[in-house]
Design an enzyme around this catalytic site. Sequence first.
Site, PDB file in Angstrom:
ATOM      1  N   CYS A   1      -0.822   6.230   3.911  1.00  0.00           N
ATOM      2  CA  CYS A   1       0.014   5.194   4.519  1.00  0.00           C
ATOM      3  C   CYS A   1       1.495   5.335   4.146  1.00  0.00           C
ATOM      4  CB  CYS A   1      -0.566   3.824   4.171  1.00  0.00           C
ATOM      5  SG  CYS A   1      -0.061   2.568   5.347  1.00  0.00           S
TER       6      CYS A   1
ATOM      7  N   HIS B   1      -6.809   3.052   4.193  1.00  0.00           N
ATOM      8  CA  HIS B   1      -7.065   2.624   2.822  1.00  0.00           C
ATOM      9  C   HIS B   1      -8.582   2.463   2.705  1.00  0.00           C
ATOM     10  CE1 HIS B   1      -2.790   1.771   2.528  1.00  0.00           C
ATOM     11  NE2 HIS B   1      -2.876   1.050   3.628  1.00  0.00           N
TER      12      HIS B   1
HETATM   13  N1  GLN Z   1       5.588  -0.093   4.890  1.00  0.00           N
HETATM   14  C1  GLN Z   1       4.824   0.804   5.682  1.00  0.00           C
HETATM   15  C2  GLN Z   1       4.447   0.261   7.055  1.00  0.00           C
HETATM   16  O1  GLN Z   1       4.242  -0.925   7.227  1.00  0.00           O
HETATM   17  C3  GLN Z   1       3.587   1.222   4.911  1.00  0.00           C
HETATM   18  C4  GLN Z   1       2.582   0.129   4.699  1.00  0.00           C
HETATM   19  C5  GLN Z   1       1.409   0.556   3.862  1.00  0.00           C
HETATM   20  O2  GLN Z   1       1.524   1.407   3.001  1.00  0.00           O
HETATM   21  N2  GLN Z   1       0.269  -0.048   4.073  1.00  0.00           N
HETATM   22  O3  GLN Z   1       4.350   1.040   7.965  1.00  0.00           O
END
Ligand code: GLN
Length: 240
Positions: A93, A194
């Site tokens: 992510c 995740h």
């Molecule tokens: N800030 C990033 C987004 O919203 C990553 C979010 C995350 O790691 N879940 O795209």
Amino acid sequence: MTATVKIVLVYQSLLGIYGDQGNAKVLHKRLAWRGIDAEVVTVEPGQPLPADGAVYLLGGGEDNAQTTAVRELRRDGGLFTALDHGAVLFAVCAGYQICGHTFTIGENDEVREGLGLLDVTTRRGPTRAVGEILTRWTKPDGTSSLITGFENHGGYTTLGPGAAPLARVEVGVGNCGDGTEGAVQGRVVGTYPHGPVLARNPELADHLLTLALGRELEPLPGPQAEHDGLRAERIAFVRG
Ligand code: GLN
């Protein structure tokens, strides 16, 4: 004597809010179960990143933390050295996004430079991608396997010709709604799910370990039926 396999968990204080640190535990356990000596090394900003790790892990985090992580990783340089020496980087992510050329942060989509390890760029998409994701991953031997996880990202990622998608989306958004999920370029693997994703998908964990060790791993004995049952339940739920 063979050296201890180092799994380096990078910057939990910045990229540790989505439980992706579980990926380090999974890699460690799967090595230990095979009698392979391994350790998890956790490194925070300001501490030098070991350059002799086998696998480096980046996890999910918020926009501003991503900018700080890039600055610190560039300043430190250890990750780049390790990758030059053949290490594997597995990034989830926010960690995935910062491996690209650029990503954007905040309401005004301010462009930030990434680490340039993957030929991908990320900018804010039309709607936040939140929910279960199911993808089909084609493994190096040509067979395929499902990857299950949970995605939560506002950034949408587009691949350039230098990166190949990790998987094809069956349920969910993935990279940017174009049917692709994640990116692979050499020994750098980025993905959105995740879970932690390596706990839900041990085959992917073993693939990363095989890459890092440069040899096939023996299959693990264990409660396969129980594991397969839980996995089948999860996949059926996601498919609705
Ligand atoms: N800030 C990033 C987004 O919203 C990553 C979010 C995350 O790691 N879940 O795209």
